[in-house]
Motif scaffolding. Structure first.
Motif, PDB file in Angstrom:
ATOM      1  N   ASP A 112      99.085  17.720  76.598  1.00 22.20           N
ATOM      2  CA  ASP A 112      97.695  17.473  76.979  1.00 22.20           C
ATOM      3  C   ASP A 112      97.452  15.987  76.751  1.00 22.20           C
ATOM      4  O   ASP A 112      97.892  15.431  75.748  1.00 22.20           O
ATOM      5  N   CYS A 113      96.768  15.347  77.663  1.00 26.88           N
ATOM      6  CA  CYS A 113      96.533  13.902  77.523  1.00 26.88           C
ATOM      7  C   CYS A 113      95.204  13.602  76.845  1.00 26.88           C
ATOM      8  O   CYS A 113      94.846  12.448  76.678  1.00 26.88           O
ATOM      9  N   ASP A 114      94.490  14.637  76.439  1.00 26.66           N
ATOM     10  CA  ASP A 114      93.160  14.429  75.869  1.00 26.66           C
ATOM     11  C   ASP A 114      93.153  14.333  74.349  1.00 26.66           C
ATOM     12  O   ASP A 114      92.101  14.381  73.727  1.00 26.66           O
ATOM     13  N   GLY A 115      94.325  14.226  73.742  1.00 24.67           N
ATOM     14  CA  GLY A 115      94.398  14.081  72.303  1.00 24.67           C
ATOM     15  C   GLY A 115      94.649  15.378  71.554  1.00 24.67           C
ATOM     16  O   GLY A 115      94.855  15.367  70.347  1.00 24.67           O
ATOM     17  N   GLU A 116      94.619  16.519  72.254  1.00 25.33           N
ATOM     18  CA  GLU A 116      94.896  17.788  71.578  1.00 25.33           C
ATOM     19  C   GLU A 116      96.350  17.868  71.120  1.00 25.33           C
ATOM     20  O   GLU A 116      96.646  18.486  70.106  1.00 25.33           O
ATOM     21  N   ASP A 117      97.261  17.298  71.900  1.00 26.26           N
ATOM     22  CA  ASP A 117      98.669  17.224  71.511  1.00 26.26           C
ATOM     23  C   ASP A 117      98.934  15.817  70.989  1.00 26.26           C
ATOM     24  O   ASP A 117      98.565  14.833  71.627  1.00 26.26           O
ATOM     25  N   ASP A 118      99.582  15.725  69.858  1.00 27.66           N
ATOM     26  CA  ASP A 118      99.881  14.439  69.235  1.00 27.66           C
ATOM     27  C   ASP A 118     101.214  13.934  69.775  1.00 27.66           C
ATOM     28  O   ASP A 118     102.270  14.480  69.428  1.00 27.66           O
ATOM     29  N   VAL A 119     101.183  12.908  70.602  1.00 26.00           N
ATOM     30  CA  VAL A 119     102.421  12.398  71.196  1.00 26.00           C
ATOM     31  C   VAL A 119     103.376  11.863  70.138  1.00 26.00           C
ATOM     32  O   VAL A 119     104.575  11.776  70.388  1.00 26.00           O
ATOM     33  N   ARG A 120     102.869  11.567  68.958  1.00 24.97           N
ATOM     34  CA  ARG A 120     103.763  11.099  67.882  1.00 24.97           C
ATOM     35  C   ARG A 120     104.681  12.205  67.381  1.00 24.97           C
ATOM     36  O   ARG A 120     105.605  11.952  66.619  1.00 24.97           O
ATOM     37  N   GLU A 121     104.461  13.445  67.838  1.00 22.22           N
ATOM     38  CA  GLU A 121     105.338  14.568  67.494  1.00 22.22           C
ATOM     39  C   GLU A 121     106.513  14.708  68.459  1.00 22.22           C
ATOM     40  O   GLU A 121     107.384  15.551  68.252  1.00 22.22           O
ATOM     41  N   VAL A 122     106.558  13.887  69.502  1.00 20.81           N
ATOM     42  CA  VAL A 122     107.646  13.959  70.477  1.00 20.81           C
ATOM     43  C   VAL A 122     109.014  13.839  69.810  1.00 20.81           C
ATOM     44  O   VAL A 122     109.933  14.594  70.167  1.00 20.81           O
ATOM     45  N   PRO A 123     109.228  12.944  68.840  1.00 26.11           N
ATOM     46  CA  PRO A 123     110.561  12.887  68.213  1.00 26.11           C
ATOM     47  C   PRO A 123     111.003  14.232  67.617  1.00 26.11           C
ATOM     48  O   PRO A 123     112.170  14.601  67.716  1.00 26.11           O
ATOM     49  N   SER A 124     110.081  14.983  67.022  1.00 23.72           N
ATOM     50  CA  SER A 124     110.465  16.279  66.463  1.00 23.72           C
ATOM     51  C   SER A 124     110.785  17.283  67.568  1.00 23.72           C
ATOM     52  O   SER A 124     111.681  18.118  67.415  1.00 23.72           O
ATOM     53  N   VAL A 125     110.097  17.201  68.705  1.00 30.85           N
ATOM     54  CA  VAL A 125     110.411  18.067  69.841  1.00 30.85           C
ATOM     55  C   VAL A 125     111.805  17.715  70.380  1.00 30.85           C
ATOM     56  O   VAL A 125     112.609  18.604  70.676  1.00 30.85           O
ATOM     57  N   LEU A 126     112.095  16.419  70.467  1.00 33.91           N
ATOM     58  CA  LEU A 126     113.417  15.991  70.925  1.00 33.91           C
ATOM     59  C   LEU A 126     114.510  16.480  69.981  1.00 33.91           C
ATOM     60  O   LEU A 126     115.575  16.927  70.423  1.00 33.91           O
ATOM     61  N   GLN A 127     114.249  16.433  68.680  1.00 30.11           N
ATOM     62  CA  GLN A 127     115.224  16.913  67.703  1.00 30.11           C
ATOM     63  C   GLN A 127     115.466  18.409  67.877  1.00 30.11           C
ATOM     64  O   GLN A 127     116.608  18.870  67.867  1.00 30.11           O
ATOM     65  N   LEU A 128     114.400  19.179  68.030  1.00 34.48           N
ATOM     66  CA  LEU A 128     114.554  20.620  68.250  1.00 34.48           C
ATOM     67  C   LEU A 128     115.345  20.895  69.524  1.00 34.48           C
ATOM     68  O   LEU A 128     116.180  21.806  69.559  1.00 34.48           O
ATOM     69  N   ALA A 129     115.108  20.121  70.556  1.00 37.98           N
ATOM     70  CA  ALA A 129     115.838  20.303  71.814  1.00 37.98           C
ATOM     71  C   ALA A 129     117.319  19.986  71.632  1.00 37.98           C
ATOM     72  O   ALA A 129     118.178  20.680  72.185  1.00 37.98           O
ATOM     73  N   ARG A 130     117.638  18.947  70.856  1.00 36.45           N
ATOM     74  CA  ARG A 130     119.044  18.612  70.594  1.00 36.45           C
ATOM     75  C   ARG A 130     119.738  19.728  69.810  1.00 36.45           C
ATOM     76  O   ARG A 130     120.916  20.015  70.020  1.00 36.45           O
ATOM     77  N   GLU A 131     119.002  20.345  68.902  1.00 42.02           N
ATOM     78  CA  GLU A 131     119.562  21.419  68.085  1.00 42.02           C
ATOM     79  C   GLU A 131     119.730  22.721  68.849  1.00 42.02           C
ATOM     80  O   GLU A 131     120.469  23.598  68.421  1.00 42.02           O
ATOM     81  N   SER A 132     119.018  22.866  69.970  1.00 49.35           N
ATOM     82  CA  SER A 132     119.053  24.106  70.756  1.00 49.35           C
ATOM     83  C   SER A 132     119.227  23.797  72.233  1.00 49.35           C
ATOM     84  O   SER A 132     118.353  24.088  73.042  1.00 49.35           O
ATOM     85  N   PRO A 133     120.365  23.196  72.613  1.00 49.16           N
ATOM     86  CA  PRO A 133     120.538  22.823  74.028  1.00 49.16           C
ATOM     87  C   PRO A 133     120.466  24.041  74.948  1.00 49.16           C
ATOM     88  O   PRO A 133     120.952  25.119  74.604  1.00 49.16           O
ATOM     89  N   GLY A 134     119.812  23.845  76.067  1.00 44.23           N
ATOM     90  CA  GLY A 134     119.684  24.912  77.054  1.00 44.23           C
ATOM     91  C   GLY A 134     118.611  25.928  76.732  1.00 44.23           C
ATOM     92  O   GLY A 134     118.454  26.912  77.445  1.00 44.23           O
TER      93      GLY A 134
END
Length: 140
Positions: free
Chosen positions: A109-131
């Protein structure tokens, strides 16, 4: 951060969001996303697809200006054919965004409900669970 050209074989990160009359917050969202993209070493490998859901404030103009100036990630402005509502606009964006089979898609969400500073943790979770799909529940 390295000045080397991005590896064309490396997966890209595609961000997708929708907006309607978000001019007051869009500048901050784009700045924060640019900072996160740079900090994560994604410059040149990230893009933002943003569906404008018939804004009547200055949202589209602001997005066009940022698209012309942004260097860390590409901005693709898509104008909804009619007012679709947030979920409809996101669905529309999923249909038109260019996402390759190896790319990572992150919706925000671009209205501030989602904190874009959490993207690194999302990227880490994606690396840990490919596919796998990584779903994040935000706390309130």
């Amino acid at each position: 951060m390295s000045d080397a050209a991005p590896d064309p074989a490396a997966p890209r990160v595609v961000f997708l969001t929708a907006c309607r009359n978000e001019e007051p917050i869009l500048g901050q969202f784009l700045r924060e996303l640019g900072e996160v993209v740079s900090q994560c070493g994604l410059a040149g490998r990230a893009s933002l697809w943003i569906v404008d859901d018939l804004s009547f404030d200055g949202s589209r103009e602001l997005l066009r200006r940022h698209a012309a100036e942004e260097r860390a990630f590409g901005i693709h402005l898509v104008e909804a054919p009619t007012n679709l509502g947030n979920q409809g606009a996101m669905h529309y964006g999923l249909q038109v965004a260019e996402v390759g089979p190896q790319d990572l898609l992150i919706t925000l969400d671009c209205d501030g409900e989602d904190d874009v500073r959490e993207v690194p943790s999302v990227l880490q979770l994606a690396r840990e669970s490919p596919g796998k799909a990584v779903l994040i529940e935000r706390g309130r």
